[in-house]
Design a protein around this motif. Structure first.
Motif, PDB file in Angstrom:
ATOM      1  N   THR A  51      41.013  58.112  28.016  1.00 49.51           N
ATOM      2  CA  THR A  51      40.089  57.310  27.124  1.00 49.51           C
ATOM      3  C   THR A  51      39.017  56.841  27.514  1.00 49.51           C
ATOM      4  O   THR A  51      38.216  56.046  26.916  1.00 49.51           O
ATOM      5  N   GLY A  52      38.418  57.219  28.823  1.00 47.02           N
ATOM      6  CA  GLY A  52      37.342  56.904  29.139  1.00 47.02           C
ATOM      7  C   GLY A  52      37.215  55.694  30.252  1.00 47.02           C
ATOM      8  O   GLY A  52      38.307  55.187  30.529  1.00 47.02           O
ATOM      9  N   MET A  53      36.172  55.120  30.458  1.00 50.42           N
ATOM     10  CA  MET A  53      35.865  53.950  31.496  1.00 50.42           C
ATOM     11  C   MET A  53      35.751  52.625  30.538  1.00 50.42           C
ATOM     12  O   MET A  53      35.341  52.668  29.391  1.00 50.42           O
ATOM     13  N   ALA A  54      36.110  51.496  31.136  1.00 55.97           N
ATOM     14  CA  ALA A  54      35.768  50.534  30.327  1.00 55.97           C
ATOM     15  C   ALA A  54      35.158  49.327  31.262  1.00 55.97           C
ATOM     16  O   ALA A  54      35.215  49.532  32.509  1.00 55.97           O
ATOM     17  N   ASN A  55      34.686  48.159  30.709  1.00 55.71           N
ATOM     18  CA  ASN A  55      34.093  47.206  31.681  1.00 55.71           C
ATOM     19  C   ASN A  55      34.765  45.966  31.545  1.00 55.71           C
ATOM     20  O   ASN A  55      35.535  45.631  30.413  1.00 55.71           O
ATOM     21  N   GLU A  56      34.723  45.009  32.608  1.00 56.38           N
ATOM     22  CA  GLU A  56      35.308  43.600  32.504  1.00 56.38           C
ATOM     23  C   GLU A  56      34.024  42.898  32.899  1.00 56.38           C
ATOM     24  O   GLU A  56      33.535  43.141  33.978  1.00 56.38           O
ATOM     25  N   VAL A  57      33.901  41.811  32.162  1.00 54.58           N
ATOM     26  CA  VAL A  57      33.080  40.876  32.986  1.00 54.58           C
ATOM     27  C   VAL A  57      33.666  39.578  33.262  1.00 54.58           C
ATOM     28  O   VAL A  57      34.298  38.968  32.429  1.00 54.58           O
ATOM     29  N   VAL A  58      33.197  39.095  34.211  1.00 55.48           N
ATOM     30  CA  VAL A  58      33.704  37.871  34.725  1.00 55.48           C
ATOM     31  C   VAL A  58      32.629  36.882  35.327  1.00 55.48           C
ATOM     32  O   VAL A  58      31.816  37.454  35.819  1.00 55.48           O
ATOM     33  N   SER A  59      32.799  35.702  34.979  1.00 54.98           N
ATOM     34  CA  SER A  59      31.800  34.872  35.511  1.00 54.98           C
ATOM     35  C   SER A  59      32.256  33.572  36.121  1.00 54.98           C
ATOM     36  O   SER A  59      33.356  33.165  35.883  1.00 54.98           O
ATOM     37  N   ALA A  60      31.535  33.038  37.017  1.00 53.16           N
ATOM     38  CA  ALA A  60      32.009  31.835  38.002  1.00 53.16           C
ATOM     39  C   ALA A  60      30.697  30.920  38.187  1.00 53.16           C
ATOM     40  O   ALA A  60      29.729  31.456  38.369  1.00 53.16           O
ATOM     41  N   VAL A  61      31.053  29.630  38.409  1.00 52.44           N
ATOM     42  CA  VAL A  61      29.956  28.729  38.771  1.00 52.44           C
ATOM     43  C   VAL A  61      30.181  28.031  40.113  1.00 52.44           C
ATOM     44  O   VAL A  61      31.371  27.441  40.064  1.00 52.44           O
ATOM     45  N   GLY A  62      29.551  27.995  40.895  1.00 47.05           N
ATOM     46  CA  GLY A  62      29.706  27.527  42.208  1.00 47.05           C
ATOM     47  C   GLY A  62      28.512  27.003  43.021  1.00 47.05           C
ATOM     48  O   GLY A  62      27.563  27.129  42.295  1.00 47.05           O
ATOM     49  N   ASP A  63      28.642  26.573  44.100  1.00 52.27           N
ATOM     50  CA  ASP A  63      27.484  25.923  44.799  1.00 52.27           C
ATOM     51  C   ASP A  63      26.771  27.116  45.686  1.00 52.27           C
ATOM     52  O   ASP A  63      25.685  27.073  45.794  1.00 52.27           O
ATOM     53  N   THR A  64      27.539  27.640  46.378  1.00 53.58           N
ATOM     54  CA  THR A  64      26.837  28.998  46.930  1.00 53.58           C
ATOM     55  C   THR A  64      27.444  30.414  46.507  1.00 53.58           C
ATOM     56  O   THR A  64      28.203  30.534  45.548  1.00 53.58           O
ATOM     57  N   ILE A  65      26.686  31.405  47.189  1.00 49.41           N
ATOM     58  CA  ILE A  65      27.180  32.673  46.647  1.00 49.41           C
ATOM     59  C   ILE A  65      28.611  32.911  46.988  1.00 49.41           C
ATOM     60  O   ILE A  65      29.664  33.441  46.123  1.00 49.41           O
ATOM     61  N   ASN A  66      28.956  32.546  48.174  1.00 51.32           N
ATOM     62  CA  ASN A  66      30.342  32.855  48.695  1.00 51.32           C
ATOM     63  C   ASN A  66      31.278  32.031  47.750  1.00 51.32           C
ATOM     64  O   ASN A  66      32.504  32.525  47.683  1.00 51.32           O
ATOM     65  N   ASP A  67      30.896  30.908  47.506  1.00 54.00           N
ATOM     66  CA  ASP A  67      31.764  29.927  46.585  1.00 54.00           C
ATOM     67  C   ASP A  67      32.278  30.716  45.396  1.00 54.00           C
ATOM     68  O   ASP A  67      33.043  30.614  45.019  1.00 54.00           O
ATOM     69  N   THR A  68      31.104  31.108  44.720  1.00 56.75           N
ATOM     70  CA  THR A  68      31.531  31.679  43.441  1.00 56.75           C
ATOM     71  C   THR A  68      32.245  33.020  43.641  1.00 56.75           C
ATOM     72  O   THR A  68      33.089  33.160  42.736  1.00 56.75           O
ATOM     73  N   ARG A  69      32.126  33.585  44.691  1.00 58.50           N
ATOM     74  CA  ARG A  69      32.702  34.780  44.771  1.00 58.50           C
ATOM     75  C   ARG A  69      34.349  34.540  45.029  1.00 58.50           C
ATOM     76  O   ARG A  69      35.015  35.222  44.679  1.00 58.50           O
ATOM     77  N   LYS A  70      34.680  33.235  45.872  1.00 63.30           N
ATOM     78  CA  LYS A  70      35.948  32.863  45.804  1.00 63.30           C
ATOM     79  C   LYS A  70      36.426  32.591  44.440  1.00 63.30           C
ATOM     80  O   LYS A  70      37.563  33.135  44.225  1.00 63.30           O
ATOM     81  N   LEU A  71      35.789  31.973  43.700  1.00 58.62           N
ATOM     82  CA  LEU A  71      36.209  31.473  42.303  1.00 58.62           C
ATOM     83  C   LEU A  71      36.576  33.061  41.573  1.00 58.62           C
ATOM     84  O   LEU A  71      37.337  33.020  40.764  1.00 58.62           O
ATOM     85  N   ILE A  72      35.469  34.033  41.619  1.00 55.39           N
ATOM     86  CA  ILE A  72      35.742  35.096  40.918  1.00 55.39           C
ATOM     87  C   ILE A  72      37.016  35.691  41.376  1.00 55.39           C
ATOM     88  O   ILE A  72      37.535  36.338  40.712  1.00 55.39           O
ATOM     89  N   ASN A  73      37.187  35.988  42.604  1.00 55.06           N
ATOM     90  CA  ASN A  73      38.305  36.711  43.166  1.00 55.06           C
ATOM     91  C   ASN A  73      39.472  35.712  42.581  1.00 55.06           C
ATOM     92  O   ASN A  73      40.671  36.775  42.475  1.00 55.06           O
ATOM     93  N   GLU A  74      39.410  34.716  42.399  1.00 54.28           N
ATOM     94  CA  GLU A  74      40.940  34.011  41.465  1.00 54.28           C
ATOM     95  C   GLU A  74      41.093  34.558  40.382  1.00 54.28           C
ATOM     96  O   GLU A  74      42.226  34.541  39.752  1.00 54.28           O
ATOM     97  N   LYS A  75      40.107  35.121  39.729  1.00 50.07           N
ATOM     98  CA  LYS A  75      39.792  35.528  38.245  1.00 50.07           C
ATOM     99  C   LYS A  75      40.417  36.911  38.167  1.00 50.07           C
ATOM    100  O   LYS A  75      40.668  37.392  36.902  1.00 50.07           O
ATOM    101  N   ILE A  76      40.094  37.744  39.011  1.00 51.47           N
ATOM    102  CA  ILE A  76      40.223  39.271  39.209  1.00 51.47           C
ATOM    103  C   ILE A  76      41.670  39.468  39.588  1.00 51.47           C
ATOM    104  O   ILE A  76      42.235  39.008  40.649  1.00 51.47           O
ATOM    105  N   SER A  77      42.128  40.704  39.240  1.00 51.87           N
ATOM    106  CA  SER A  77      43.484  41.130  39.750  1.00 51.87           C
ATOM    107  C   SER A  77      42.838  42.260  40.853  1.00 51.87           C
ATOM    108  O   SER A  77      42.339  43.320  40.348  1.00 51.87           O
ATOM    109  N   GLY A  78      43.392  41.985  42.140  1.00 47.98           N
ATOM    110  CA  GLY A  78      42.922  42.835  43.120  1.00 47.98           C
ATOM    111  C   GLY A  78      41.702  42.298  43.946  1.00 47.98           C
ATOM    112  O   GLY A  78      41.150  41.139  43.633  1.00 47.98           O
ATOM    113  N   GLU A  79      41.517  43.318  45.147  1.00 47.55           N
ATOM    114  CA  GLU A  79      40.459  42.823  45.884  1.00 47.55           C
ATOM    115  C   GLU A  79      39.088  42.787  45.621  1.00 47.55           C
ATOM    116  O   GLU A  79      38.753  43.867  44.408  1.00 47.55           O
ATOM    117  N   TYR A  80      38.289  41.923  45.856  1.00 48.31           N
ATOM    118  CA  TYR A  80      36.657  42.030  45.411  1.00 48.31           C
ATOM    119  C   TYR A  80      36.079  43.096  46.108  1.00 48.31           C
ATOM    120  O   TYR A  80      35.825  42.878  47.434  1.00 48.31           O
TER     121      TYR A  80
END
Lengths: 374, 516
Positions: free
Chosen positions: A59-88
Motif C-alpha cells: 500500500t506504500g508509505m505513510a507519514n505520521e506527524v507528532v509535535s510537542a512543546v518543551g523548554d529545550t530540544i532534548n526536552d521536546t524530544r523526550k516528550l515526543i518519545n513518549e508519544k511514538i511507538s518505538g525508539e526515536y
C-alpha cells in the motif's frame, strides 16, 4: 592450564562490559523531517514527521506527524518519545525547518544537539519558513509526495539551478561562529489556501540571526555569481527591448552562464576604511532570443551591452541589499583579517564592518555561444 | 606492447635458455652403452632418480645375464607377460632374442640417453651381457578404466581426467603427462593394522631437498594403525590441525598436480584414494583453478578477481548485514533503508538468529543433497531453495533481505575452487556473525584482525602460508588477484623454494621481438 585461564578471562571481558548499545533498525521510528517554532509562551515547539511502514508494504508509505512543546530540544524530544511507538531514530533526518520568529532570535540553540550527538544527520538540509514551520510539516503529503521528500527535493533542485548555495547543517556550523563570513538559508513560503510550498528566496543571516531581509531567487543567483560559488549553469531572463508591443516575447532574452570568473581586490584608503573592486567575467550562451540576428556583430554587441548594463544594475542592488542586512556572504571579513589586519583597528573586525565597505562591481559579458542556428 | 612489464629482466643474463638444468628432460648425460651390463643398469637407474616404481628385473636367457627395466606404473603387465616373457621362455639356443619378441614397436639403441628417455615414455628395456645393443619394447599401458572428471573440481576448458582409486594408474597419469625421467616416485608403507602404500612424487634436482626431507620425515614418523586416505595423512603431517585453514591442497586433477610439481612442490598420493595432497600449499593456491590458465588473460584475471571478492562476501556479508541493521543503519542510503526496514518490520527474532537459522538451513540442504542419490537430490534442492525460502518469508520468520544475503553468501562460497577452503570460510562466517551481533562493525574489524593475524602466523611445510601478502612479495602478485600472461610469469613462486626459480627464458615470445 594458565593459558586457558587467561583466554577465559579475556573472552569474558568482552562479554562482561555490561553495555550493549545495539539499536535494532526494526525497533526505530525513523524521523524524516523536523520543524522548530516558537510557542506563544516562548517555549519550543518541535514538529516531526515519521515515515511509517504499513503492515502491508504494497500500500506504500505513510507519514505520521507528532509535535510537542518543551523548554529545550532534548526536552521536546523526550516528550515526543513518549508519544511514538518505538525508539526515536533521528539519524536519517532529511530536512530541518526553522520558523522565522525563532530564526530571528538565534538559530544555534536548535542545532547544538545535532553537533553533539554522534548519530545525528549533519547532511540534512536547513530552511527558514516565513511564518510557522510546523504547518508545512503538518501537510504530511504534497501532491502524492511525502512532505519531507518533497522539501528535500525542492531545496536540492534550487541548489542545482544555482538559486541556493549548497548547504547542510555541517557546512553552516563554522559560518555561524565566523565573524568574517555569514550565510543564507533557503526561505520557504507556505500558502495554506492552496496547500502550496515554494522557495521565496534566500534568507540572509548576520551571525546566528536571521536579519529579516532576503534575496529573491534571481538576486540570489547573482549573489552566488559574485561570491564565486556558482561557476556555471546559472540561468537568467532579461527584457532587452521595448519596441515590440504585440509580440512581447520578442522583447526578451534568456541566457545561461557558461563560465564565471571572479576577481576581487581589496584596498584600504585609510585605517578601517576599505574598498573592494569586484570584477566578474561572464561567458554566456544565448538559450532563447526570438529576435535573433546575432550573426550581425553590431546586433550582438548591442545585446551584450544591454545584458551587461542590466546585470550591473542588478548586482549593485544585490550588494546594497546585502549591506543593508549586514550579511557578509562573500566572506570579505576573512580577507580583511587575513591580508589587511594591520589596517584594522586593534586587529579586529568591528561590528557592522560589512556595511561600511565600499564595494564596486564591474561586470564583463561575452556571448560565447548562441545555439545551433548561429 | 607490454614490454615495460618485463622491465629490468631484459638486461639480465638469460640463464634459462643458455643452460640445461638437471631437472629438465634434456639433462640426461649422453652416453653410449658399455659391455658392462651392471654399469649400464646402474646408469639408467641413477638417471631415473632411483624412483621406487622403476623395476629392474633379472631375466637371464641361457645362462646369459639380462635385465628387464621398466616403470611398473607406466607399462601394461599383460603385454610384458605375453609378448616378452612368454616368447623368451620358449626361446631356442640358436635364435636371436630380437626375433622372438612380438611387441608391435621394437627399437634398438646403443645410446643410453635415448634408452632413459624411452623408459620414461612407457618403454621396456632389455639389456644383456653379451650385447651392447639394448632392445626397447613399447609396452605402455592403455587406460582401460574410465577416468572421469572429478565432480568437485570441474573446469570448462582444460583436461577432463581425474584420479582414480588405483595408485599406479594415478602415477601413470602423472608420468604420462610429464614424460620427465627426473620425476621421482617414492613409496612408503604406512599403517600398523592396515597397510597402505603412500607415494611421494616430485621432480628430482628441482624440488628443494629440505622440503623433500621434511615431507619424508613427517610421513615416516607416523605410527598409527590405520592411514586410509590422504585425509588421515593430512592431519598427521600438517602444522596446525586446529586451524580453520587447510594447509595442504586437496585435488583430484592430474593437471593440477603436474603444474605444482613443475613449480617444485611435492605431491602425495595414497593407494585407494583419488585425492592427491600438495605440499606446500599457500593460501592463494586454493583460489587458483586450471580454468584461469586455460582461458584468455582478461577472462582468467576477471574470474580471479571475482573469487577474491567472493572470499570477502562469503566471510563477511552476513556479519556486515547484521552489524548494519542492528547497530549502524545510518550508513545506508535512505531509499535502501526503507526497503530493508519494511522487510524487517514483521520479523520477531533478532537478525543474528535469523542469519544462523538460514545458514543452518542451507547446510542442511547441502548435506541432504550430498547423501541422497542424485535424482532425489535435485528434488531436495527445489524443496529447500524454493519451498523453504518462500514459506519462511511468508511465515515472517526470516526477512527477505536476510534470504538475499544468505543466498549470495552461499553462492560466493561455492565459487571457491577448493571445497576444503570453501567449507572453512563458511565456518568462519559464524564467529564473525556473533562478534558483529555483539559489537557491530567494530566486532567485524576485531574478527578480521584475528583471522589476519592467524593467517600471517601459519606455516605450510616451512613456507609462509599467507605469502605473497605476508611476507610481501610484489613480484608474485602477478598470479594472485589477477593472472598475468604466462610469458610474464617467469619465476616459480618462492614458497616451495625450488632449486631453480626461472621458469622460462627472458624472452619466450621471441618471434614478437623479431617482428619489431
Amino acid at each position: 592450564m594458565t593459558n586457558t585461564k587467561v583466554c577465559f578471562i579475556i573472552l569474558s571481558l568482552f562479554l562482561l562490559t555490561g553495555c550493549w548499545d545495539q539499536h535494532l533498525l526494526k525497533n526505530t521510528r525513523l524521523i524524516y523531517g523536523m520543524a522548530f517554532d516558537l510557542d506563544a509562551e516562548n517555549k519550543i515547539e518541535e514538529t516531526i514527521v515519521i515515515r511509517s511502514i504499513p503492515i502491508n508494504p504494497d500500500t506504500g508509505m505513510a507519514n505520521e506527524v507528532v509535535s510537542a512543546v518543551g523548554d529545550t530540544i532534548n526536552d521536546t524530544r523526550k516528550l515526543i518519545n513518549e508519544k511514538i511507538s518505538g525508539e526515536y531514530g533521528g539519524s536519517k533526518n532529511q530536512v530541518v525547518l526553522l520558523g522565522s520568529e525563532l530564526a530571528k532570535i538565534d538559530i544555534y540553540p536548535f542545532l547544538d544537539n545535532f553537533y553533539r550527538e554522534p548519530l545525528s544527520p549533519l547532511s540534512a538540509k536547513l530552511g527558514v519558513v516565513q511564518g510557522k514551520a510546523g504547518d508545512i510539516i503538518s501537510l504530511k503529503e504534497k501532491d502524492q509526495n511525502l512532505i519531507a521528500e518533497y522539501l528535500t527535493e525542492l531545496i536540492r533542485n534550487g541548489e542545482e539551478k544555482r538559486i541556493l548555495p549548497i548547504q547542510s547543517i555541517q557546512t553552516i556550523c563554522t559560518h555561524m561562529f565566523d565573524e568574517g563570513k555569514d550565510f543564507g538559508l533557503p526561505l520557504l513560503q507556505f500558502d495554506p489556501k492552496n496547500r502550496a510550498v515554494e522557495i521565496q528566496g534566500l534568507a540572509l543571516f548576520d551571525g546566528k540571526k536571521y536579519t529579516e531581509n532576503f534575496l529573491t531567487p534571481d538576486q540570489s543567483s547573482i549573489m552566488m555569481l559574485l561570491s564565486g560559488e556558482a561557476k556555471s549553469g546559472t540561468e537568467f531572463t532579461y527584457k532587452v527591448n521595448e519596441e515590440n508591443k504585440e509580440n512581447w516575447v520578442y522583447n526578451y532574452v534568456s541566457f545561461q552562464v557558461l563560465k564565471a570568473k571572479v576577481k576581487k581586490t581589496i584596498s584600504s584608503t585609510s585605517s578601517n576604511d576599505f574598498s573592494v573592486q569586484l570584477g566578474l567575467d561572464l561567458a554566456i550562451e544565448i538559450d532563447e532570443y526570438p529576435k535573433d540576428h546575432l550573426f550581425d556583430e553590431a546586433y550582438a554587441k548591442e545585446l551584450k551591452t544591454k545584458i551587461k548594463k542590466q546585470m550591473g544594475e542588478d548586482a549593485e542592488e544585490v550588494i546594497s541589499l546585502l549591506q543593508e542586512a549586514n550579511s557578509d556572504v562573500f566572506g570579505y571579513g576573512r580577507d580583511l583579517l587575513a591580508y589587511h589586519s594591520k589596517q584594522l583597528q586593534g586587529n579586529k573586525l568591528e561590528k557592522g564592518y560589512f556595511k561600511k565597505l565600499d564595494i564596486q562591481s564591474k561586470i564583463e559579458v561575452t556571448i560565447e555561444q548562441a545555439g545551433v542556428i548561429y | 606492447m607490454f614490454n615495460f612489464l618485463k622491465g629490468k629482466t631484459k638486461q639480465k643474463k638469460d640463464t634459462y635458455s643458455k643452460s640445461v638444468k638437471p631437472y629438465q628432460i634434456n639433462s640426461i648425460k649422453d652416453k653410449n652403452t658399455t659391455p658392462d651390463i651392471e654399469a649400464n643398469a646402474e646408469f639408467i637407474q641413477t638417471e631415473l632418480g632411483k624412483s621406487h616404481d622403476l623395476i629392474i628385473k633379472p631375466l637371464p636367457i641361457h645362462d646369459k645375464k639380462g635385465y628387464l627395466i621398466y616403470f611398473e606404473t607406466l607399462i601394461s603387465k599383460e603385454t610384458i607377460e605375453n609378448h616378452i616373457l612368454k616368447p623368451l621362455k620358449k626361446l631356442e639356443k640358436a635364435s636371436l632374442v630380437i626375433n622372438a619378441i612380438t611387441t608391435l614397436t621394437l627399437k634398438e639403441s646403443q645410446n643410453l640417453k635415448e634408452v632413459v628417455k624411452l623408459i620414461a615414455n612407457g618403454y621396456c628395456a632389455y639389456i644383456t651381457s653379451d650385447n651392447t645393443t639394448i632392445l626397447l619394447m613399447d609396452v605402455k599401458r592403455e587406460n582401460n578404466r574410465n577416468v572421469d572428471e572429478p565432480d568437485n573440481e570441474q573446469v570448462i576448458r582444460g583436461s577432463h581426467i581425474g584420479f582414480i582409486e588405483d595408485l599406479s594408474s594415478n602415477i601413470f597419469m602423472i608420468r604420462a603427462q610429464t614424460q620427465n625421467p627426473k620425476l621421482k616416485v617414492e613409496y612408503i608403507e604406512l599403517g600398523n593394522a592396515m597397510k597402505n602404500k603412500i607415494a611421494i612424487i616430485y621432480i628430482e634436482n628441482l624440488t628443494s631437498s629440505e622440503l623433500i626431507k621434511e615431507v619424508q620425515k613427517r610421513i615416516k614418523s607416523i605410527k598409527a594403525d590405520i592411514i586410509q586416505t590422504p585425509g588421515f595423512l593430512q592431519e598427521y603431517i600438517e602444522e596446525r590441525t586446529f586451524s580453520p585453514f587447510p594447509q595442504l591442497l586437496n585435488t583430484e586433477r592430474p593437471d593440477k598436480v603436474v603444474a605444482n610439481l613443475i613449480d617444485g612442490r611435492i605431491g602425495i598420493l595414497a593407494d585407494g584414494s583419488p585425492t592427491a595432497l600438495i605440499a606446500p600449499s599457500p593460501f592463494i593456491s586454493f583460489f587458483q583453478s586450471p580454468d584461469d590458465y586455460n582461458s584468455r588473460v582478461l577472462n582468467g584475471s576477471f574470474y580471479r578477481l571475482i573469487r577474491v571478492v567472493s572470499f570477502f562476501i562469503a566471510i563477511g556479508l552476513p556479519s556486515f548485514y547484521i552489524a548494519v541493521v542492528s547497530f549502524h543503519y545510518e550508513i545506508l542510503p535512505v531509499e535502501l533503508l526503507f526497503t530493508v526496514k519494511s522487510s524487517l518490520e514483521p520479523i520477531p527474532i533478532p537478525p543474528i538468529l535469523e542469519a544462523i537459522f538460514m545458514a543452518v538451513t542451507l547446510e542442511l540442504i547441502r548435506e541432504a543433497t550430498i547423501r541422497l542419490p542424485s535424482p532425489v537430490a535435485q528434488t531436495i534442492g527445489v524443496v529447500g531453495g524454493l519451498v523453504i525460502g518462500n514459506a519462511v518469508v511468508e511465515a515472517n520468520l526470516v526477512s527477505n533481505m536476510m534470504i538475499i544475503v544468505v543466498a549470495i553468501t552461499a553462492l560466493a562460497t561455492f565459487i571457491i575452487p577448493s571445497t576444503e577452503m570453501s567449507t572453512s570460510i563458511r565456518l568462519l562466517g559464524f564467529p564473525l556473525m556473533i562478534s558483529s551481533a555483539l559489537f557491530g562493525l567494530i566486532g567485524i574489524v576485531f574478527g578480521f584482525s584475528i583471522i589476519l593475524i592467524h593467517l600471517c602466523k601459519l606455516n605450510t611445510f616451512g613456507a609462509p602460508y599467507f605469502s605473497p601478502f605476508a611476507p610481501l612479495r610484489l613480484s608474485e602478485f602477478k598470479d594472485t588477484f589477477v593472472r598475468f600472461p604466462t610469458w610474464l610469469l617467469q619465476k616459480r613462486p618462492k614458497d616451495a623454494n625450488a632449486k631453480y626459480r626461472t621458469l622460462e627464458s627472458n624472452n619466450p615470445r621471441e618471434w614478437d621481438e623479431q617482428n619489431e
